[in-house]
Design an enzyme around this catalytic site. Structure first.
Site, PDB file in Angstrom:
ATOM      1  NE  ARG A  71      -3.903   1.956   2.514  1.00 22.34           N
ATOM      2  CZ  ARG A  71      -3.899   2.853   3.488  1.00 22.34           C
ATOM      3  NH1 ARG A  71      -2.979   2.802   4.430  1.00 22.34           N
ATOM      4  NH2 ARG A  71      -4.828   3.797   3.531  1.00 22.34           N
TER       5      ARG A  71
ATOM      6  CG  ASP B   6     -18.192   6.239   3.215  1.00 22.85           C
ATOM      7  OD1 ASP B   6     -17.808   5.080   3.066  1.00 22.85           O
ATOM      8  OD2 ASP B   6     -17.551   7.228   2.811  1.00 22.85           O
TER       9      ASP B   6
ATOM     10  NE  ARG C  79     -21.466   3.373  -1.071  1.00 26.12           N
ATOM     11  CZ  ARG C  79     -20.198   3.251  -1.354  1.00 26.12           C
ATOM     12  NH1 ARG C  79     -19.281   3.301  -0.385  1.00 26.12           N
ATOM     13  NH2 ARG C  79     -19.793   3.072  -2.591  1.00 26.12           N
TER      14      ARG C  79
ATOM     15  CG  HIS D  68     -13.962   7.113   1.521  1.00 26.14           C
ATOM     16  ND1 HIS D  68     -15.266   6.668   1.548  1.00 26.14           N
ATOM     17  CD2 HIS D  68     -13.476   6.755   0.297  1.00 26.14           C
ATOM     18  CE1 HIS D  68     -15.559   6.088   0.396  1.00 26.14           C
ATOM     19  NE2 HIS D  68     -14.482   6.118  -0.384  1.00 26.14           N
TER      20      HIS D  68
END
Length: 316
Positions: free
Chosen positions: A90, A150, A153, A177
């Site tokens: 990452r 988010d 949602r 997020h």
């Protein structure tokens, strides 16, 4: 002179074009400039979209380069690189994305130094902070889409559970997020009535069901990607919504990614808290009272982000 009706979009992938379509269809701009390293793709997308003008209204859509952003009021950044191999970690991926952002920041500071920047590339919190470090413009002009999606949602699923309009649901997802985000149950309300410990429209607050609902929010992107390979439509609408808020100086309170400077005991980390957004970008923050678990969760979310930020030297 900055023109809020002239909008640039960097990156014409799924998210960039979902945003372009939402902006075009909602008539939020008179000119859209699409920029992509794949110039042919940007040209094709521009030509395809602008043919819809007789159906929605006049809007010039064209492919361009950074110099074509001169005078633009807002630039949406959806660009980024994907994982080069399964073995790439990452941090290495972040370094490559930040290298892309270094180039973008340099070009935007040259050609659109006064434009407000809206970051939609993931990981959005880290890349928002990277742009704040790389660009010469004030931080309040650099906003990440954060947990607005988010939150959308979350409100959608709560509305389904209680069988009401999502517009009547007031609830936030805050923090990163990503996997460490938190649901602020303590202030979630419908029609002014807190959802916790209440029965609303014949449906009681069931802790187990609400935990499942929140898991569905957190896992939504994974589920969508597993089904169709990417997410795009809802984030495109989120971007258009933020643009409308800025263009019309609505001063709406949105859960967007901003740099915290001591709020909730958190410093030098970009994450989402309720923020007043207007024509000047970030106007101020609204800090709802968080219960002990929520505050702990928000701080853990900040710590999750702080580790890669420090490794990338992005905390200045």
């Amino acid at each position: 002179m900055m023109d809020i009706q002239k909008i640039g979009i960097i990156g014409t992938g799924y998210v960039g074009m979902a945003a372009a379509f939402a902006i075009f269809q909602q008539q939020l701009a008179t000119e859209l400039v699409l920029i992509d390293k794949n110039v042919s793709r940007a040209e094709g997308e521009a030509l395809d979209l602008m043919h819809g003008q007789p159906l929605v209204g006049r809007c010039t859509v064209r492919a361009g380069d950074f110099e074509d952003l001169e005078g633009a009021g807002l630039v949406i950044i959806c660009a980024g690189v994907s994982q080069s191999s399964p073995d790439e970690n990452r941090l290495d991926l972040l370094k490559r994305n930040i290298s892309v952002f270094e180039m973008i920041a340099r070009e935007l500071d040259r050609y659109a130094p006064n434009a407000l920047l809206l970051i939609a590339s993931n990981p959005v919190d880290i890349l928002t902070q990277a742009m704040q470090c790389l660009s010469a413009r004030p931080r309040q002009l650099i906003i990440g889409t954060g947990t607005y999606l988010d939150t959308s949602r979350f409100r959608t699923l709560l509305a389904q559970y209680y069988d009401v309009s999502p517009n009547s649901v007031h609830a936030y997802i805050l923090g990163e997020h990503g996997d460490s985000e938190i649901a602020v149950w303590s202030s979630a309300a419908i029609g002014g009535l807190p959802v916790q410990e209440n029965t609303i429209n014949g449906r009681e607050f069931d802790v187990e069901k609400m935990d499942t609902l929140f898991c569905r929010v957190k896992n939504a992107a994974y589920d969508i990607i597993a089904s169709k390979g990417h997410t795009n439509w809802a984030i495109g609408l989120v971007i258009a919504g933020i643009l409308r808020t800025i263009r019309d100086d609505q001063r709406r309170i949105l859960p967007v990614s901003v740099r915290l400077e001591g709020e909730y005991g958190i410093e030098n980390v970009c994450l989402s808290i309720p923020t007043i957004v207007g024509s000047q970008g970030i106007e101020n923050h609204i800090l709802p009272d968080l219960n002990e678990d929520e505050l702990k969760g928000l701080r853990l979310s900040a710590q999750t982000l702080l580790e890669p930020l420090e490794a990338l030297n992005l905390t200045h």
